[in-house]
Design an enzyme around this catalytic site. Structure first.
Site, PDB file in Angstrom:
ATOM      1  CB  CYS A 197       0.556   8.495  -1.252  1.00  0.00           C
ATOM      2  SG  CYS A 197       0.108   7.056  -0.261  1.00  0.00           S
ATOM      3  CD  GLU A 241       6.256   3.090   2.426  1.00  0.00           C
ATOM      4  OE1 GLU A 241       5.697   3.280   1.337  1.00  0.00           O
ATOM      5  OE2 GLU A 241       6.509   1.957   2.859  1.00  0.00           O
TER       6      GLU A 241
END
Ligand code: NAD
Length: 469
Positions: free
Chosen positions: A249, A215
């Protein structure tokens, strides 16, 4: 069995010896573990979590409740509601040419898993993957970030309180701790962090052919076309960008806006910034701080670089090293070589780039690495469809930012530079599972008719089978 003798070998061996016990645990046993974790986060340690995050990131209490506590609890509830279905054997049909047999596949645990997490949402991004690992029947060793020491210390306490060491353990440490852990032959590695470290993790995993979920991050573009409701777009972007002081993010990394509506957008942004932070983000309880001095200096150097290239500071630009404060900042008229347009920002600075045509905006996005999130603000269905069809991204939110992350029914994860594999809900369960194919022969199998010795009759039978089945 091979004994692993490095610093964490003993712990690894303990979990390895326990992997089938945990892997074959029943639905009820897994639910019991999830309940214990839920109770620890929702009740026992809730106030400690808020305190730790305030210490590490100056995180406002409401943001902690929503983006850390609710995020994990929501994940656990969704998993509990669906786990029975996910654990079921999945029957599949068997071709007529294999008459006499039946087939299914099952989600079985991978075994001993490693979870490495980042600092920006320390609890959410550590316990989130853990929920999936437990649901799928794995043991796990966790390595949280060293950048948020109060949070990591508290997570170590929670893990010790809730789990036996041979099912879940947490190891605190810096890069060398990860490096040592990565030498071990884990059955799956779930890494959340930067693309640069993601490559190191994948290289280490390749030594044991360990499967990975990565991720990662990168630059998430936000397109605003001239049909968009500009004021609503500004409100949602200012929220998504300055939540956690831009250390997300999937926060909008930069804006690509039709030049016809750029000034209107900037005026709306100024209005919402004032409204969200009572005219002074520095004294507002709704605005966080930068995690470390190193990240503070990194962001300051972006500002200096923009200044040296004569970019226009529409709002902000003030900093305070003592409190690691960076004012919410909007910058336009950037040169293409500005570092703000080249590197992931991961902080409260928002570049605004005006485009002349939608095709140019799409081409610009495609000239960069594939993003984790791509946002579109538009009332035009054809523009929205055109953007989605001609770009690639981990996820897309239309007329909003960030919230696609919170729907547990959607897969979450990037593509290429922004990540490999998906997480959340069923997709997280799947990432931590091996889909094992099982075919059972019940009666005489017709395939036996084709066993050697080969004859003309068998050759004819093979041709018949190929033609008709
Ligand atoms: P990072 O990659 O620096 O660190 C992540 C973890 O890896 C930490 O636990 C760290 O100790 C460890 N680590 C650091 N260097 C290592 C090395 N050389 N070898 C092995 N392990 C190492 O990331 P970060 O600064 O903690 O987080 C910010 C990055 O993470 C940003 O790029 C952001 O976009 C990304 N991120 C992605 C997601 C997502 O869900 N896709 C979520 C949050 C953050």
């Amino acid at each position: 069995m091979v004994e692993h003798t490095n610093r964490y070998g003993k712990l690894f061996n303990k979990q390895k010896n326990n992997q089938f016990q945990v892997g074959n645990s029943s639905y009820n046993e897994r639910i019991k573990k999830l309940n214990k974790l839920q109770n620890a986060i929702e009740v026992t340690y809730r106030e400690d979590i808020k305190e730790a995050l305030h210490k590490d990131l100056g995180k406002p209490v409401l943001e902690t409740e929503l983006t850390e506590i609710y995020a994990i609890i929501g994940d656990i509830k969704h998993t509990k509601a669906n786990l029975h279905k996910w654990m079921r054997k999945q029957k599949v049909s068997t071709p007529a040419s294999m008459l006499g047999s039946s087939s299914y596949y099952k989600f079985e645990s991978k075994g001993v898993c490693l979870i490495i997490s980042p600092w920006n949402f320390p609890f959410n991004l550590t316990f989130g993957p853990l929920v999936s690992a437990i649901a799928a029947g794995n043991t796990a060793i966790i390595k949280p970030s060293e950048m948020t020491p109060a949070s990591s210390k508290l997570m170590a306490k929670i893990v010790k309180d809730v789990f036996m060491e041979d099912e879940v353990a947490l190891v605190q440490g810096e890069v060398e701790t990860s490096t040592e852990l990565l030498k071990l032959p884990f059955n799956h590695i779930f890494f959340t962090g930067s693309p640069a470290v993601g490559k190191i993790v994948m290289e280490a995993a390749s030594k044991h052919l360990t499967s990975v979920t990565l991720e990662l991050g990168g630059k998430s573009p936000t397109i605003i076309d001239k049909t968009a409701n500009i004021d609503k777009a500004a409100k949602k972007i200012i929220w998504g960008k300055f939540l956690n002081a831009g250390q997300i993010c999937i926060c909008p990394d930069y804006i690509l806006i039709d030049e016809a509506v750029k000034n209107e957008f900037i005026a709306s942004c100024k209005k919402w910034l004032k409204s969200f932070f009572a005219g002074n983000p520095k004294t507002s309880d709704s605005y966080g701080r930068i995690v470390t001095n190193k990240h503070f200096e990194r962001l300051k150097s972006h500002l200096k670089n923009a200044e040296s290239l004569n970019a226009k500071f529409e709002v902000g630009g003030q900093t305070d090293g003592n409190s690691k404060y960076i004012e919410p900042t909007l910058i336009s008229d950037l040169q293409p070589e500005a570092t703000l347009l080249e590197e992931e920002i991961f902080g409260p600075i928002l570049p605004i780039v005006a485009y002349k045509s939608l095709d140019m905006a799409i081409a610009y996005i495609n000239s960069k690495e594939r993003p984790l999130a791509l946002y579109v603000f538009s009332k035009s269905k054809s523009n929205t469809n055109k953007i989605i069809a001609n770009t690639r991204a981990g996820g897309t939110c239309i007329n909003n930012t960030i919230i696609h992350y919170t729907n547990h029914n959607l897969p979450f994860g990037g593509t290429n530079n922004s990540g490999i594999g998906k997480s959340h809900g069923f997709f997280g369960f799947e990432a931590f599972s091996n889909k094992r194919a099982v075919l059972k022969q019940h009666t005489f199998g017709v395939t036996e008719l084709l066993f050697p010795p080969y004859t003309d009759f068998k050759e004819k039978l093979a041709r018949f089978t190929i033609k008709w089945f």
